[in-house]
Design a protein around this motif. Sequence first.
Motif, short mmCIF file in Angstrom:
data_model
loop_
_atom_site.label_atom_id
_atom_site.label_comp_id
_atom_site.label_asym_id
_atom_site.label_seq_id
_atom_site.Cartn_x
_atom_site.Cartn_y
_atom_site.Cartn_z
N ARG A 215 12.41 -5.58 6.69
CA ARG A 215 13.16 -5.86 6.02
C ARG A 215 14.25 -7.51 5.45
O ARG A 215 14.27 -8.18 4.91
CB ARG A 215 14.19 -5.31 6.01
N ILE A 216 13.68 -7.74 7.25
CA ILE A 216 14.54 -9.05 7.87
C ILE A 216 13.42 -10.28 6.80
O ILE A 216 13.83 -11.38 6.33
CB ILE A 216 14.15 -9.14 9.36
N ALA A 217 11.97 -9.97 7.18
CA ALA A 217 10.86 -10.87 6.37
C ALA A 217 11.46 -11.22 5.45
O ALA A 217 10.87 -12.16 4.24
CB ALA A 217 8.95 -10.48 6.56
N ASP A 218 11.55 -9.91 4.16
CA ASP A 218 12.11 -9.51 2.85
C ASP A 218 12.77 -11.31 2.42
O ASP A 218 12.78 -12.16 1.51
CB ASP A 218 12.06 -9.17 2.88
N ASP A 219 14.27 -11.28 3.50
CA ASP A 219 14.92 -12.20 3.09
C ASP A 219 14.49 -13.65 3.20
O ASP A 219 15.15 -13.87 3.01
CB ASP A 219 16.31 -11.59 4.40
N PHE A 220 13.37 -14.06 4.60
CA PHE A 220 13.02 -15.14 4.17
C PHE A 220 13.20 -15.78 3.09
O PHE A 220 12.84 -17.13 2.77
CB PHE A 220 11.72 -15.23 5.72
N ILE A 221 12.26 -15.38 2.10
CA ILE A 221 11.65 -15.29 0.70
C ILE A 221 12.73 -15.03 0.12
O ILE A 221 12.82 -15.77 -0.83
CB ILE A 221 10.44 -14.26 0.83
N ALA A 222 13.46 -14.06 0.36
CA ALA A 222 14.73 -14.17 -1.45
C ALA A 222 15.77 -15.66 -0.80
O ALA A 222 16.08 -15.96 -2.17
CB ALA A 222 15.36 -13.08 -1.16
N ASP A 223 16.04 -15.37 0.30
CA ASP A 223 17.77 -16.51 1.06
C ASP A 223 16.97 -17.42 1.84
O ASP A 223 17.12 -17.21 2.54
CB ASP A 223 18.83 -15.90 1.03
N PRO A 224 17.17 -18.84 0.89
CA PRO A 224 16.31 -20.00 2.08
C PRO A 224 17.45 -20.22 3.53
O PRO A 224 17.13 -20.76 4.74
CB PRO A 224 16.95 -21.32 1.09
N ARG A 225 18.96 -19.71 3.36
CA ARG A 225 19.44 -19.33 4.19
C ARG A 225 19.68 -19.10 5.23
O ARG A 225 19.39 -19.16 6.38
CB ARG A 225 21.12 -19.36 3.40
N ALA A 226 18.73 -17.43 4.52
CA ALA A 226 18.14 -17.02 6.60
C ALA A 226 17.18 -17.10 6.97
O ALA A 226 17.43 -17.73 8.27
CB ALA A 226 18.05 -15.59 5.63
N PHE A 227 15.72 -18.25 6.33
CA PHE A 227 15.09 -18.85 6.71
C PHE A 227 15.61 -19.69 7.73
O PHE A 227 15.02 -20.40 8.71
CB PHE A 227 13.97 -19.27 6.05
N ALA A 228 16.42 -20.64 7.12
CA ALA A 228 16.82 -21.44 7.97
C ALA A 228 17.90 -21.21 9.44
O ALA A 228 18.09 -22.54 10.52
CB ALA A 228 18.24 -22.59 7.21
N LEU A 229 17.90 -20.61 9.31
CA LEU A 229 18.40 -19.54 10.84
C LEU A 229 16.99 -19.52 12.00
O LEU A 229 16.81 -19.80 12.52
CB LEU A 229 19.41 -18.44 10.44
N VAL A 230 16.38 -19.54 11.26
CA VAL A 230 14.78 -19.64 11.81
C VAL A 230 14.05 -20.97 12.20
O VAL A 230 13.59 -21.20 13.18
CB VAL A 230 13.79 -18.54 11.55
#
Length: 265
Positions: A215-230
């Motif tokens: 589910r966390i991985a899905d957030d990386f695709i759905a929301d650029p703000r989530a991936f920017a934390l990584v």
Amino acid sequence: MSYSVGQVSAFAGVTVRTLHHYDKAGLLSPSGRSHAGYRLYSDADLVRLQQILFYRELGFSLVDIAAILKDPQSNALEHLRARQRQLSVRIARLQRLAEVAERAIEVQQTGVSLTPQERFEVFGEITFDLSYATEAELKWAQSEGQREAMARAAAHTKEDWRQLMGEAAAWRAELLAAFDKGEPNDGERAMDLAEEHRLHIARWFTSCPPDMHWRIADDFIADPRAFALVVPPSQQRPGLAAYLCTAIHANTARHAGRRTDSEED
């Protein structure tokens, strides 16, 4: 009895401009005129104005109010029930926002206070988007994992943050190297990196079983703000978020296969 526009404005608590607007919108037209041609409101007009102000206070649009007043018997109850449901949802959301704000205050009070220079030293280019953090808190507020992650994050010392961000930076460098070399996103190297990411979350924030990691991985695709934390935007490549997401999904499937194998044994 009749009342002038100014009188109605004064005791109803609305501006003359608002009354003129209601008149132009066809919601409330004064039913009388003075000898000099000035508009006058009757007692019945005031009753209608009270109804309009009541529905406005509940948040109804002028179009909705016009529909209600056109046929109160058939429209009022239906509109009020719909509005009640909307207000209930809004109240619940505001309550959650209040809880988020309270927890944020607690984190600020119990967490480590860092100067801007120290924050840059520890976090580097990784920035925490407050709007995303708030939405994530609302989304996962009922999750035991979210509560644990918030509590553990608040308890981290400056040295803890320095160590965990150092680990994250080393992992990120390996992820970028694998991506740039064209390692398959469902290959062993990519899945091993996904597993390291999952264990990093578990080590520093909260237990992260494979299904949660998915589910966390899905957030990386759905929301650029989530991936920017990584991966900070300056280091991102086109397709990198999807690459990591697929690697995490593949690793989740690998874990499921291991459980299946152990069960068969």
